[in-house]
Structures are given as C-alpha cells and as structure tokens.
Scaffold this motif. Structure first.
Motif, short mmCIF file in Angstrom:
data_model
loop_
_atom_site.label_atom_id
_atom_site.label_comp_id
_atom_site.label_asym_id
_atom_site.label_seq_id
_atom_site.Cartn_x
_atom_site.Cartn_y
_atom_site.Cartn_z
N LYS A 170 1.65 1.43 24.60
CA LYS A 170 2.92 1.05 23.98
C LYS A 170 3.32 -0.35 24.44
O LYS A 170 3.22 -0.70 25.61
CB LYS A 170 4.02 2.05 24.36
N ARG A 171 3.78 -1.17 23.49
CA ARG A 171 4.15 -2.55 23.80
C ARG A 171 5.63 -2.63 24.13
O ARG A 171 6.47 -2.05 23.45
CB ARG A 171 3.80 -3.46 22.63
N VAL A 172 5.93 -3.35 25.22
CA VAL A 172 7.30 -3.44 25.71
C VAL A 172 7.66 -4.88 26.05
O VAL A 172 6.79 -5.75 26.17
CB VAL A 172 7.50 -2.56 26.98
N GLY A 173 8.93 -5.13 26.20
CA GLY A 173 9.41 -6.43 26.66
C GLY A 173 9.47 -7.47 25.56
O GLY A 173 9.08 -7.24 24.42
N ARG A 174 9.96 -8.60 25.96
CA ARG A 174 10.15 -9.72 25.03
C ARG A 174 8.83 -10.19 24.43
O ARG A 174 8.75 -10.55 23.27
CB ARG A 174 10.85 -10.86 25.79
N ASN A 175 7.76 -10.16 25.23
CA ASN A 175 6.46 -10.63 24.76
C ASN A 175 5.56 -9.51 24.23
O ASN A 175 4.40 -9.75 23.92
CB ASN A 175 5.73 -11.37 25.89
N ARG A 176 6.11 -8.29 24.14
CA ARG A 176 5.42 -7.15 23.56
C ARG A 176 4.05 -6.90 24.20
O ARG A 176 3.04 -6.72 23.53
CB ARG A 176 5.27 -7.30 22.04
N LYS A 177 4.02 -6.86 25.52
CA LYS A 177 2.78 -6.58 26.26
C LYS A 177 2.62 -5.07 26.43
O LYS A 177 3.60 -4.35 26.57
CB LYS A 177 2.81 -7.24 27.64
N PRO A 178 1.37 -4.57 26.43
CA PRO A 178 1.16 -3.14 26.65
C PRO A 178 1.64 -2.73 28.04
O PRO A 178 1.55 -3.52 28.99
CB PRO A 178 -0.35 -2.97 26.55
N LEU A 179 2.14 -1.51 28.15
CA LEU A 179 2.60 -1.00 29.44
C LEU A 179 1.55 -1.18 30.54
O LEU A 179 1.88 -1.52 31.67
CB LEU A 179 2.97 0.48 29.33
N ASP A 180 0.28 -0.94 30.19
CA ASP A 180 -0.79 -1.09 31.18
C ASP A 180 -0.82 -2.49 31.78
O ASP A 180 -1.17 -2.66 32.94
CB ASP A 180 -2.15 -0.80 30.55
N LYS A 181 -0.48 -3.51 31.00
CA LYS A 181 -0.54 -4.89 31.47
C LYS A 181 0.64 -5.24 32.38
O LYS A 181 0.56 -6.16 33.17
CB LYS A 181 -0.56 -5.87 30.29
N VAL A 182 1.74 -4.52 32.25
CA VAL A 182 2.95 -4.81 33.02
C VAL A 182 3.05 -3.91 34.25
O VAL A 182 3.62 -4.30 35.27
CB VAL A 182 4.21 -4.64 32.14
N LEU A 183 2.46 -2.73 34.19
CA LEU A 183 2.63 -1.71 35.21
C LEU A 183 2.29 -2.18 36.62
O LEU A 183 3.10 -2.05 37.53
CB LEU A 183 1.78 -0.48 34.85
#
Length: 150
Positions: A79-92
C-alpha cells in the motif's frame, strides 16, 4: 518484504509438539485463542507507531496480526502512503530504525550498526512476558480440554 515477528515463548516448541498428537480442531482452537493475543499485540505496536512520529503513524496502518499457533504480527505491505506515495515496505524500516544518510528519516539510534529501534521491536520486547503468559494459559486450556477427550 516488511517485518514479521513471532514472540519467543519458553516451552512453545514442546507445547506445539503435544498439539500435533491431538485432532486438528485443537490446533484450530489454539489459533483462535492466539488470534486475540496477536491482535492485542498489533494494536499496541500501532499505538506506539502513531505516538512516535508522522512517518511511523503512516506505517501503523500496515501492522496486522497473523493467524498462527504462536503470537505473530506482520508490518509493511505494498500500500502506498505519504505525500510521495511510497509503499509501506519502503518507509517501514526508516520510520522504525531511523537512518544515517537519508534525511527524510530521523537519526538512527544505537551504535555503529544502529541496532536500536524506535517502536516496533521495543514494544514487542516490553509486552513479551504478558503475551507469553496469555499464550501459555490459552494453550493449557485447550490442551486440558482436548486431553479429556474434546
């Protein structure tokens, strides 16, 4: 990718071996009892994430209980989140551990390897004794019920 964590419980291996000798319904009952324990653990981790910082709060929506015979929680996802629509895996991982060179994350804590986290594993570690007791009690209830013939 993401993170999957199973709580370490003394005697769990032996207990699960005893369940293999019982009908499959006994394991299903343990999974049902364990689902509540895992959901409670997931909610505590989500609460810790939401109270940590904005990026961690975004990641909180990707923390879910997994149905298993031992308490298990999974975090991450596509799932993409945040202003830059990054996948949760990339932000976690950056939200939980911080970073040394990526300015979008908080500073990494800990020594050279940066092994300390902000909220995920520390929450599991803090809750581990309570979770282990709840799981052991649930396993004992199911074993005693099925030991008497179901």
């Amino acid at each position: 990718m993401g993170i999957v964590v199973k709580v370490r419980i003394d005697g769990a291996r032996e207990t699960l071996a005893a369940f293999r000798k019982l009908p499959k319904e006994a394991s299903a009952e343990l999974r049902d009892a364990n689902q509540k324990i895992s959901e409670d653990m997931a909610e505590k981790i989500r609460t810790a994430a939401r109270s940590s910082d904005a990026q961690s709060a975004l990641v909180a929506q990707g923390i879910k209980a997994r149905r298993d015979r031992v308490p298990t929680v999974q975090a991450g996802g596509k799932k993409r989140v945040g202003r830059n629509r990054k996948p949760l895996d990339k932000v976690l991982l950056g939200a939980n551990f911080g970073a040394r060179f990526l300015n979008q994350f908080r500073r990494q804590t800990g020594g050279f390897q940066g092994s300390e986290d902000y909220w995920f594993f520390s929450t599991v570690e803090r809750e581990e004794p309570r979770i282990a007791k709840e799981w052991t009690d649930a396993a004992d209830r199911v074993l005693s019920q099925w030991g008497r013939g179901g």
